[in-house]
Design a protein around this motif. Sequence first.
Motif, short mmCIF file in Angstrom:
data_model
loop_
_atom_site.label_atom_id
_atom_site.label_comp_id
_atom_site.label_asym_id
_atom_site.label_seq_id
_atom_site.Cartn_x
_atom_site.Cartn_y
_atom_site.Cartn_z
N THR A 10 0.80 -1.23 0.00
CA THR A 10 0.00 0.00 0.00
C THR A 10 0.83 1.27 0.00
O THR A 10 0.52 2.22 -0.71
CB THR A 10 -0.94 0.03 1.22
N ILE A 11 1.90 1.31 0.79
CA ILE A 11 2.68 2.55 0.89
C ILE A 11 4.16 2.36 0.64
O ILE A 11 4.92 3.30 0.74
CB ILE A 11 2.50 3.19 2.28
N GLY A 12 4.56 1.13 0.28
CA GLY A 12 5.98 0.88 0.06
C GLY A 12 6.54 1.64 -1.13
O GLY A 12 7.73 1.96 -1.17
N SER A 13 5.69 1.89 -2.13
CA SER A 13 6.13 2.61 -3.32
C SER A 13 5.33 3.90 -3.49
O SER A 13 4.90 4.24 -4.60
CB SER A 13 6.00 1.72 -4.56
N PRO A 21 17.65 11.36 -10.03
CA PRO A 21 17.33 9.99 -9.63
C PRO A 21 16.69 9.87 -8.25
O PRO A 21 16.42 8.77 -7.78
CB PRO A 21 18.69 9.31 -9.65
N GLU A 22 16.46 10.99 -7.54
CA GLU A 22 15.98 10.93 -6.15
C GLU A 22 14.66 10.18 -6.02
O GLU A 22 14.44 9.44 -5.06
CB GLU A 22 15.82 12.36 -5.59
N SER A 23 13.77 10.35 -6.99
CA SER A 23 12.45 9.73 -6.90
C SER A 23 12.50 8.21 -7.06
O SER A 23 11.54 7.52 -6.71
CB SER A 23 11.51 10.31 -7.96
N ASN A 24 13.60 7.69 -7.58
CA ASN A 24 13.71 6.23 -7.72
C ASN A 24 13.67 5.52 -6.37
O ASN A 24 13.27 4.36 -6.28
CB ASN A 24 15.01 5.85 -8.45
N ALA A 25 14.09 6.21 -5.32
CA ALA A 25 14.05 5.62 -3.97
C ALA A 25 12.61 5.38 -3.52
O ALA A 25 12.36 4.52 -2.67
CB ALA A 25 14.76 6.53 -2.98
N ILE A 26 11.66 6.13 -4.09
CA ILE A 26 10.25 5.95 -3.74
C ILE A 26 9.54 5.05 -4.72
O ILE A 26 8.95 4.03 -4.35
CB ILE A 26 9.52 7.32 -3.68
N TYR A 27 9.62 5.39 -6.00
CA TYR A 27 8.83 4.69 -7.02
C TYR A 27 9.58 3.58 -7.73
O TYR A 27 8.98 2.79 -8.44
CB TYR A 27 8.29 5.70 -8.04
N LYS A 28 10.90 3.54 -7.56
CA LYS A 28 11.74 2.49 -8.16
C LYS A 28 11.50 2.37 -9.66
O LYS A 28 11.43 1.26 -10.21
CB LYS A 28 11.49 1.15 -7.45
N ILE A 29 11.36 3.51 -10.30
CA ILE A 29 11.11 3.52 -11.74
C ILE A 29 12.24 2.83 -12.50
O ILE A 29 12.01 2.12 -13.48
CB ILE A 29 10.94 4.97 -12.26
#
Length: 388
Positions: free
Chosen positions: A51-54, A118-126
């Motif tokens: 639910t909130i991991g990504s 690349p900072e957002s990759n830590a959240i969304y793992k794009i």
Amino acid sequence: MKLAFSIAMRFLSSSKVQTLLIVLGIAIGVSVQVFIGSLIQGLQKDLVDTTIGSSSQVTITSSEEDNRVADWESIISEIDSLDLPTELTALSASADLPVFIDSGNRTLSVLLRGLQFPESNAIYKIDTRLVDGKIPENYREILIGKGLKEDLEVKIGEKITIFTPDRTVETLEVVGIFDLGVASLNRNWLISTIDTAQSVGDLGDAVTSIEMQVSEVFRADENASLISEALRNPSLQVTDWKSQNEDLLSGLNGQSISSIMIQVFVIIAVSLGIASVLAVTVVQKSRQIGILKAMGLRDSTTSFVFLFQGLALGVVGAVVGIAFGLLLIIMFSTFAVGPDGEPILSISLNYGFVMLSAIIAISASTIAAMVPARRSSKLSPVEVIRNG
């Protein structure tokens, strides 16, 4: 103490079947605690990750009508310098705006998300969820979800035309396909750089949100409160995932309570069993106890005989129970698998919880032995020997 321990071991070894049954009872109780507790912890972890991991766990947005967060780089620098209750594992900005795609026979409403790479990759793992292509780097490059790709029937390198709510028309180039594992997101998200989203949405240098993840997800509200106090900006609103997911929290709390109730009843059952069996032992061994007392054994030493029995039974039962519990976990992970061969549920093995279960079992066994210990200390050697 040594004499009491020696007598306690003699009593246990003289009733092997009875001792074995008590040890098995404790072991089953501990194994149930370890397995059920680990299973529920694993279920909670999976639910939280799903639910909130990504997604953002602490989010800063604007409370103004234009929904713009200005001077966002300074805000990020200030947050980065704060001494927060739990460490930030991700901190990035995003610029989001609704846009429309004319697919020919219908108009699709989607969300253009300008992410800070690349900072957002830590959240969304794009970066790890690309099916094909690359991360957007240049102006007007976008990623689309695999569901939207099928709807639009476009390929990498082709261009799509979008228009904003104010009827501004833009042409964007598809440079990659992503799969976030959620069908709705795969059909409704366009992902670009912040620069592209700011230009399309005419946001200037502003963004629409600052997103964060924390190392301890259940303490996200503490971070949100401290950040809100530090910023002291009435035009900014700081929210956390806990305040936005009350139903999920209620479900997690319900699982935790049910796990605790199961463990409490198991401990009560084990304690009553040990107390009753050792109480019977006092009656069975009353003649031997009477003789020992007549030979000078103290009342306190007699009590320690049964306390040592409870302690020994608890230690052995806890060790065997942990082994049984780990075996159950291995069997569950091996045989309870889905079509892809992966376990249907990831069990979280917390060694601290395992040790706590063992300590509780040993403590309960020792405390349960206090009742028969007290009873044995009150036995009169004269009456016991007289009554045979």
